[in-house]
Every structure is written in structure tokens, then in C-alpha cells.
Design an enzyme around this catalytic site. Structure first.
Site, PDB file in Angstrom:
ATOM      1  N   PHE A   1      -4.130  -0.765   8.070  1.00  0.00           N
ATOM      2  CA  PHE A   1      -5.166  -1.342   7.219  1.00  0.00           C
ATOM      3  C   PHE A   1      -4.966  -2.822   6.899  1.00  0.00           C
ATOM      4  CE2 PHE A   1      -4.356   3.112   6.104  1.00  0.00           C
ATOM      5  CZ  PHE A   1      -5.564   3.673   6.489  1.00  0.00           C
TER       6      PHE A   1
ATOM      7  N   HIS B   1      -0.434   3.923  -4.294  1.00  0.00           N
ATOM      8  CA  HIS B   1      -1.212   3.052  -5.174  1.00  0.00           C
ATOM      9  C   HIS B   1      -1.419   3.630  -6.569  1.00  0.00           C
ATOM     10  CE1 HIS B   1      -2.030   1.338  -1.226  1.00  0.00           C
ATOM     11  NE2 HIS B   1      -2.411   0.237  -1.838  1.00  0.00           N
TER      12      HIS B   1
ATOM     13  N   ASP C   1      -1.879  -5.332  -1.598  1.00  0.00           N
ATOM     14  CA  ASP C   1      -2.979  -4.679  -2.310  1.00  0.00           C
ATOM     15  C   ASP C   1      -2.976  -4.996  -3.800  1.00  0.00           C
ATOM     16  OD1 ASP C   1      -4.022  -3.528   0.013  1.00  0.00           O
ATOM     17  OD2 ASP C   1      -2.699  -1.802  -0.142  1.00  0.00           O
TER      18      ASP C   1
END
Length: 216
Positions: free
Chosen positions: A19, A144, A170
Site C-alpha cells: 500500500f 492501526h 500512516d
């Protein structure tokens, strides 16, 4: 001029399942090259299928050090069946659970980097609990949730050597991104507030911090 991977390494990165956008990958590579000059291992938390590992491994190869990658390879919360980032091709058909380890190994083989990576298969806090080696770079790119992001930070940030780099992926300050990036953002704030780290780079959701102090 910023350090950049060779064309074949960049091509392998872009072809790998994962990603991380290219701009963030280039920033990670630059950080890894700089950190490699300390002569210490470069470690990432959150392997998935090895997309970012390619960049760390190539930087490690150039520096004559080792890249270490930590993952249980069962997929993070958003990669499970029924979630947005689920990839059915990474499910073990025999047991019906995620298993990204075979894909990761193929990724490294195709890139010619197997000899420059040590893959630790297990949960990050368990491995961090017995880790004793100083690190030139820690790249936090695991789960996350607050539990997982905080566990990765607390387990691995203390091992970043003075002058080494802590890279967090992120990082999304906007509360609308609660699920995808608020936990890494809170970890990023903790690192700055600790007095141990100073921010030296921002590329989209990637933050690069240098270890400049003692307290964490």
C-alpha cells in the site's frame, strides 16, 4: 541530491503487493540510506508482503548491514475478510486465515534481496521484549489501533540509537481518518513530546524523526 534506489529496485518495489505510495517509499529509502551509515541494523514493524522491505533491504545491502522485519503475517485488522484492504490471494486455503509470509518470501526472491533480510515471524511486543541490539532505524508500519501502534512504539523506539531514525507511516492528523491513521498520529505526537526525537522530514503520511535525546 537525495539518495534514490536503482531503477530495478524501484521497479521491484512498485510491482510488489502493498500500500505504500512511491513518494513515501522514496522518502523511506532516503532515511534508510542515511541511517545505514551508523553501521547498525534497520528494522521495520509490519512486513505484509514485503513492498517496503525491498527498499530497506537494498539500503542495508549498500551499507553492509542487515534489514530486519517483524510481522506475525496473519494480517492487521483492516486486512481481514470483510474489510476494505482484504486480499483473498493472501489467505491460506487449508486453514482459512491470512498468511502473507509466502508472498513476502517471493517478493524478496524476485528482488534478489533474500540474503540481506532477517524475517522475524511473531507478534511485535513479544519480539521487542527480548531484543537487545541498538538499531539505526525503526520503521513503524504495523497495526492501526492504539493498542498495536502504542505497543510497536513502546517496544522498539527505545532501541533507536542516538542519531538513528524513527520513521512512522500512516500519520493522519485529521480526525476523519480515525481508523486508518489516528493511532500512528498519536504515537508520532508521543515521540515528539518525549524529548527523545526531533522531526526532520515529512512526506505525505510518512514522518521521519531523529533520536536526539535520552528520554522515551
Amino acid at each position: 541530491m537525495p539518495a534514490a534506489p536503482k531503477p530495478e529496485i524501484l521497479a521491484a518495489f512498485e510491482a510488489a503487493k502493498g500500500f505504500m505510495p512511491t513518494a513515501e517509499g522514496l522518502a523511506l529509502y532516503e532515511a534508510a540510506v542515511e541511517a545505514g551509515r551508523l553501521g547498525l541494523p534497520l528494522l521495520e514493524v509490519g512486513t505484509y508482503c514485503g513492498r517496503s522491505t525491498i527498499l530497506l533491504a537494498d539500503a542495508a545491502r549498500e551499507a553492509g548491514v542487515t534489514a530486519v522485519t517483524v510481522d506475525h503475517h496473519r494480517g492487521s485488522e483492516e486486512q481481514q475478510p470483510g474489510w476494505e484492504y482484504h486480499d483473498p490471494s493472501t489467505v491460506d486455503p487449508e486453514i482459512g486465515r491470512m498468511d502473507t509470509l509466502p508472498t513476502f518470501r517471493r517478493t524478496l526472491h524476485r528482488a534478489g534481496l533474500e540474503d540481506h533480510v532477517v524475517a522475524l515471524v511473531g507478534r511485535s511486543p513479544q519480539i521487542a521484549a527480548f531484543w537487545r541490539t541498538p538499531l539505526g532505524l525503526v520503521f513503524v508500519d504495523g497495526g492501526h489501533t492504539d493498542e498495536h501502534a502504542s505497543g510497536d512504539y513502546e517496544g522498539w523506539a527505545p532501541h533507536v540509537a542516538k542519531g538513528g531514525l524513527l520513521v512512522i507511516h500512516d500519520v493522519f492528523p485529521d480526525p476523519v481518518d480515525e481508523f486508518t491513521g489516528q493511532a500512528p498520529y498519536r504515537v508520532y505526537l508521543r515521540a515528539l513530546e518525549s524529548g527523545a526525537f526531533t522531526e526532520i522530514g515529512v512526506t505525505d503520511s510518512l514522518r521521519v524523526l531523529r533520536r536526539t535525546g535520552a528520554g522515551i
